[in-house]
Design a protein around this motif. Structure first.
Motif, PDB file in Angstrom:
ATOM      1  N   GLY A 279      -2.057 -55.419 -15.350  1.00  0.00           N
ATOM      2  CA  GLY A 279      -1.444 -56.468 -16.370  1.00  0.00           C
ATOM      3  C   GLY A 279      -0.984 -55.473 -17.536  1.00  0.00           C
ATOM      4  N   GLU A 280      -0.018 -55.999 -18.184  1.00  0.00           N
ATOM      5  CA  GLU A 280       0.550 -55.299 -19.130  1.00  0.00           C
ATOM      6  C   GLU A 280       1.113 -56.013 -20.313  1.00  0.00           C
ATOM      7  OE1 GLU A 280       4.620 -52.882 -19.663  1.00  0.00           O
ATOM      8  OE2 GLU A 280       3.460 -52.004 -18.232  1.00  0.00           O
ATOM      9  N   GLN A 281       0.707 -55.855 -21.423  1.00  0.00           N
ATOM     10  CA  GLN A 281       1.263 -56.584 -22.767  1.00  0.00           C
ATOM     11  C   GLN A 281       1.858 -55.637 -23.499  1.00  0.00           C
ATOM     12  OE1 GLN A 281      -2.841 -57.763 -23.963  1.00  0.00           O
ATOM     13  NE2 GLN A 281      -2.441 -59.897 -23.606  1.00  0.00           N
ATOM     14  N   SER A 282       3.151 -56.259 -24.056  1.00  0.00           N
ATOM     15  CA  SER A 282       3.935 -55.640 -25.287  1.00  0.00           C
ATOM     16  C   SER A 282       4.454 -56.501 -26.289  1.00  0.00           C
ATOM     17  CB  SER A 282       5.151 -54.938 -24.594  1.00  0.00           C
ATOM     18  OG  SER A 282       6.217 -54.313 -25.559  1.00  0.00           O
ATOM     19  N   LEU A 283       3.814 -56.537 -27.452  1.00  0.00           N
ATOM     20  CA  LEU A 283       3.970 -57.354 -28.606  1.00  0.00           C
ATOM     21  C   LEU A 283       4.462 -56.443 -29.744  1.00  0.00           C
ATOM     22  CD1 LEU A 283       0.568 -59.322 -28.517  1.00  0.00           C
ATOM     23  CD2 LEU A 283       2.583 -59.578 -26.896  1.00  0.00           C
ATOM     24  N   ARG A 284       5.686 -56.818 -30.152  1.00  0.00           N
ATOM     25  CA  ARG A 284       6.111 -56.146 -31.249  1.00  0.00           C
ATOM     26  C   ARG A 284       6.994 -56.826 -32.108  1.00  0.00           C
ATOM     27  NH1 ARG A 284      10.544 -51.930 -29.036  1.00  0.00           N
ATOM     28  NH2 ARG A 284      10.042 -51.335 -31.382  1.00  0.00           N
ATOM     29  N   GLY A 285       6.903 -56.777 -33.653  1.00  0.00           N
ATOM     30  CA  GLY A 285       7.107 -57.390 -34.780  1.00  0.00           C
ATOM     31  C   GLY A 285       8.078 -56.733 -35.683  1.00  0.00           C
ATOM     32  N   LEU A 286       9.092 -57.292 -36.005  1.00  0.00           N
ATOM     33  CA  LEU A 286      10.067 -56.674 -37.053  1.00  0.00           C
ATOM     34  C   LEU A 286      10.159 -57.291 -38.540  1.00  0.00           C
ATOM     35  CD1 LEU A 286      11.993 -54.670 -37.611  1.00  0.00           C
ATOM     36  CD2 LEU A 286      13.975 -56.117 -36.433  1.00  0.00           C
ATOM     37  N   LEU A 287       9.745 -56.631 -39.478  1.00  0.00           N
ATOM     38  CA  LEU A 287       9.716 -57.319 -40.815  1.00  0.00           C
ATOM     39  C   LEU A 287      11.058 -57.127 -41.503  1.00  0.00           C
ATOM     40  CD1 LEU A 287       6.110 -56.473 -41.970  1.00  0.00           C
ATOM     41  CD2 LEU A 287       7.251 -59.093 -41.438  1.00  0.00           C
ATOM     42  N   LYS A 337      22.143 -53.284 -39.419  1.00  0.00           N
ATOM     43  CA  LYS A 337      20.755 -53.876 -39.391  1.00  0.00           C
ATOM     44  C   LYS A 337      20.995 -54.661 -38.339  1.00  0.00           C
ATOM     45  CE  LYS A 337      19.312 -53.681 -44.348  1.00  0.00           C
ATOM     46  NZ  LYS A 337      18.900 -54.426 -45.394  1.00  0.00           N
ATOM     47  N   ALA A 338      21.877 -55.634 -38.113  1.00  0.00           N
ATOM     48  CA  ALA A 338      22.144 -56.593 -37.055  1.00  0.00           C
ATOM     49  C   ALA A 338      22.147 -55.682 -35.654  1.00  0.00           C
ATOM     50  CB  ALA A 338      23.648 -57.247 -37.217  1.00  0.00           C
ATOM     51  N   LEU A 339      22.810 -54.653 -35.793  1.00  0.00           N
ATOM     52  CA  LEU A 339      22.878 -53.934 -34.367  1.00  0.00           C
ATOM     53  C   LEU A 339      21.406 -53.371 -34.070  1.00  0.00           C
ATOM     54  CD1 LEU A 339      24.716 -52.765 -32.105  1.00  0.00           C
ATOM     55  CD2 LEU A 339      24.917 -50.676 -33.560  1.00  0.00           C
ATOM     56  N   LEU A 340      20.653 -52.903 -34.841  1.00  0.00           N
ATOM     57  CA  LEU A 340      19.227 -52.417 -34.396  1.00  0.00           C
ATOM     58  C   LEU A 340      18.281 -53.572 -34.332  1.00  0.00           C
ATOM     59  CD1 LEU A 340      18.754 -49.919 -37.283  1.00  0.00           C
ATOM     60  CD2 LEU A 340      19.249 -49.325 -34.709  1.00  0.00           C
ATOM     61  N   THR A 341      18.588 -54.876 -35.123  1.00  0.00           N
ATOM     62  CA  THR A 341      17.573 -56.059 -34.775  1.00  0.00           C
ATOM     63  C   THR A 341      18.276 -56.434 -33.560  1.00  0.00           C
ATOM     64  OG1 THR A 341      17.899 -56.439 -37.026  1.00  0.00           O
ATOM     65  CG2 THR A 341      16.899 -58.238 -35.584  1.00  0.00           C
TER      66      THR A 341
END
Length: 373
Positions: A279-287, A337-341
């Motif tokens: 089992g693997e979880q990858s949760l990432r958030g970008l502010l 910013k758009a490219l990285l997001t």
């Protein structure tokens, strides 16, 4: 009876306590405004939302099936009704649904991509759907939610050995609310794969409950939440490994700007006897703004000793060094910013198996980024 009732409950907190914890980031009060709101009946241009793939097409508007806009083919349209899930929103959908669909694919059968468009023009609409896949059957479903009302959907998936279901759901609304509950019991060598894109909703909650009940079951759940303004978007996912040699992947990305909130909770339960689980979880958030909020909550409950389970959760801002590098190569700040997001969100959306579907979802995310940045 729900799938969870067919198996002995794994050790853990009492169900009522756990349920409150699961709902901690969802404001049910935001749904109240839609109870008395009247639908306008105004339809968007549906041709803009079909993906160029053969297969059945269904349109539901404000809780009613619109036959004149649909081509259901071998899909059976129903008046709702399926198994209760033990989830308050899903159970309400089952009780109040006036429409839904049922898909049954026979042994080794394959159904063309089924596209469903739900339009909510105001008020609340409830749907209950059921999909049955016999041994080694395959089905692919693409669901699109439009409009400004509240769409509440309950989905039940029933599969036999070796069956494969691929689901892609996008909520690209102009306000309103979206709640979705998907429950499945994944048997031996079968797979359940679901990817979601949520944007434009004032409030949204996606919930999945999957029991990997037999050896070799595979579950993959993920997607992207894109929140701006004062929107509140969230998802809760449970993968319950009850059989040996099961595999699960949970890959979620969240982007939040202004005063929005995006929340992701993901849980993996490995029961006693479910040895060799992976089992693997990858949760990432970008502010995008420091006034926004992202909540991430990975959970592992492991009661077996021969397993490989991992989780990761990170929240941060765009890398200033990467921004500087792109700007030094001639890109304007907004474009950089758009490219990285876009690359950040692509981690989740690129897992969609069908290229036309993946490109359509990416285009929706691209449009949102162009407006948000």
């Amino acid at each position: 009876m729900s799938a969870a009732d067919t198996l002995e409950r794994a050790p853990g907190p009492p169900e009522d306590v756990q349920r409150q914890e699961d709902l901690r980031w969802f404001d049910t009060g935001r749904l109240a405004r839609y109870e008395t709101e009247a639908p306008s009946g105004a339809l968007p241009t549906l041709d803009d939302w079909w993906i160029d793939l053969p297969g059945p097409r269904l349109v539901f508007v404000d809780g009613v099936f619109r036959a004149e806009l649909s081509a259901p083919g071998e899909v059976r349209v129903t008046n709702g009704g399926t198994e209760l899930a033990g989830n308050p929103l899903a159970d309400r959908a089952v009780r109040e649904a006036r429409a839904g669909f049922a898909i049954v694919v026979g042994k080794r059968g394959v159904i063309g991509t089924v596209q469903i468009v739900y339009v909510s023009t105001g008020g609340s609409a409830h749907y209950a759907n059921k999909i049955v896949l016999e041994e080694d059957a395959q089905a692919s479903i693409v669901e699109t939610h439009l409009g400004s009302g509240w769409a509440n959907v309950a989905n039940w998936y029933e599969a036999k050995r070796g069956a494969r279901l691929m689901r892609a759901v996008r909520a690209v609304k102009t306000g309103g609310a979206f709640t979705d509950h998907a429950a499945s019991c994944v048997p031996e060598a079968a797979s359940f794969i679901s990817t979601a894109l949520v944007l434009g909703c004032d409030t949204a909650r996606l919930e999945t409950g999957n029991i990997a009940s037999m050896p070799g079951a595979y579950v993959e759940v993920g997607g992207a939440l894109l929140a701006c303004g004062e929107q509140m978007l969230g998802t809760f996912n449970l993968v319950d490994h009850a059989g040996e040699e099961g595999t699960s992947r949970q890959t979620w990305r969240a982007v939040a700007s202004e005063r929005a909130t995006a929340s992701i909770a993901a849980r993996v339960v490995v029961r006693r006897g479910a040895q060799k689980t992976d089992g693997e979880q990858s949760l990432r958030g970008l502010l995008l703004d420091r006034t926004a909020t992202i909540n991430l909550k990975p959970e592992l409950e492991i009661f077996a000793d021969d397993v490989k389970c991992a989780h990761g959760a990170t929240v941060g801002e765009l890398d200033r060094r990467a921004l500087f590098y792109l700007q030094s190569r001639g890109l304007a700040e907004g474009a950089a910013k758009a490219l990285l997001t876009r690359a950040f969100v692509a981690d989740a959306l690129d897992r969609i198996g069908q290229e036309p579907v993946r490109e359509a979802f990416a285009a929706d995310a691209e449009k949102w980024l162009g407006e948000a940045l």
